[in-house]
Scaffold this motif. Sequence first.
Motif, short mmCIF file in Angstrom:
data_model
loop_
_atom_site.label_atom_id
_atom_site.label_comp_id
_atom_site.label_asym_id
_atom_site.label_seq_id
_atom_site.Cartn_x
_atom_site.Cartn_y
_atom_site.Cartn_z
N TYR A 1 -39.50 25.39 71.18
CA TYR A 1 -39.73 24.48 72.27
C TYR A 1 -40.53 23.18 71.91
CZ TYR A 1 -40.67 22.47 77.00
OH TYR A 1 -40.43 21.62 78.17
N TYR A 2 -41.51 23.74 71.01
CA TYR A 2 -42.43 22.64 70.52
C TYR A 2 -41.69 21.55 69.43
CZ TYR A 2 -46.31 20.71 67.65
OH TYR A 2 -47.14 19.89 66.96
N GLU A 3 -40.93 22.51 68.91
CA GLU A 3 -40.25 21.61 67.65
C GLU A 3 -39.29 20.53 68.41
OE1 GLU A 3 -40.61 21.32 64.25
OE2 GLU A 3 -42.17 23.17 64.51
N PHE A 4 -38.65 21.06 69.27
CA PHE A 4 -37.34 20.22 70.03
C PHE A 4 -38.14 19.06 70.80
CE2 PHE A 4 -34.80 24.22 70.28
CZ PHE A 4 -34.34 23.84 69.04
N MET A 5 -39.18 19.46 71.21
CA MET A 5 -40.20 18.26 72.17
C MET A 5 -40.75 17.36 71.30
SD MET A 5 -39.42 18.99 75.03
CE MET A 5 -40.61 17.86 76.20
N GLU A 6 -41.00 17.83 70.03
CA GLU A 6 -41.62 16.76 69.04
C GLU A 6 -40.55 15.75 68.79
OE1 GLU A 6 -45.07 16.59 66.82
OE2 GLU A 6 -45.14 16.77 68.93
N LYS A 7 -39.20 16.23 68.88
CA LYS A 7 -38.07 15.10 68.60
C LYS A 7 -37.73 14.51 69.60
CE LYS A 7 -37.17 15.56 63.90
NZ LYS A 7 -37.26 14.64 63.20
N GLY A 8 -38.30 14.59 70.79
CA GLY A 8 -37.69 14.10 71.94
C GLY A 8 -36.80 14.60 72.68
N TYR A 9 -36.28 15.88 72.34
CA TYR A 9 -35.23 16.43 73.17
C TYR A 9 -35.54 16.92 74.47
CZ TYR A 9 -33.01 17.30 68.41
OH TYR A 9 -32.53 17.30 67.16
#
Length: 256
Positions: free
Chosen positions: A45-53
């Motif tokens: 979740y953290y990695e995806f949100m960092e990409k703006g997903y």
Amino acid sequence: MSLKNTNVVNPQSVKKVAIVIANPAISTTTQWPVGFWWSELSHPYYEFMEKGYTVEVFSPNGGKCEADAMSDPNDASGYSSTDLISQGFINTQSLKALVENTKKVAEIDIHAFDAIIVAGGQAPMFNFVDAVDLHKKFVEFYEAGKIAAALCHGVAILKYAKLSNGEYLAKGKTVTGFANVEEDFADNAVWTYNLLPRDKHIMPWRIEDEMKAIGANYIQAGLWKGFAIRDGNLITGQQNFSGAETAKVVIAALGE
């Protein structure tokens, strides 16, 4: 093993990912309550949100889900006490609410998502056998050319996922998942503390053995090493220390 980007969604659009966590279960081998693993939700979740997903959380049956106790940084065992990402997730009410009211997997519109990622924990080994909607949805993503990913014991989905032609989705694919050496380590730990008799195992079957049995090329990086592998649009992660690695392979596959 193909590394071709098979994602069929516009690479310039905002990406949307469905993360699936397991509903609570009772282990048939230990009689303990089991669930999903926090880091396998929070780290991707953290990695995806960092990409703006955009990320949405689902479970096979919907509703409130429970995590395996040892995956909680606040658990008395201290096993996950250094997992600051999960600690932040748990203590952010808007994020924790995603676990308390998950949507049903059957509600996923694959046309609206770029990828599905199935998290692990102990519960998948006991209740994914009956998660028919998840079996179908995972295959739908794969056959649509979208990213279908599974992590740790979430790789249990591949024991049940069959293509339209009746073949196992994972047959002939290079995959990873919770390794036998890690199952041995876990079994020895519970035996050492007399939590189970030595003729009992934590898991009713093993990911590595089953992947080989269905014709997959199973590989792993070693005991508790973060590791993920891509074969076409199928992505798998080894265990609970591989959440970020799995998400990063998904992100790369989506053209980021």
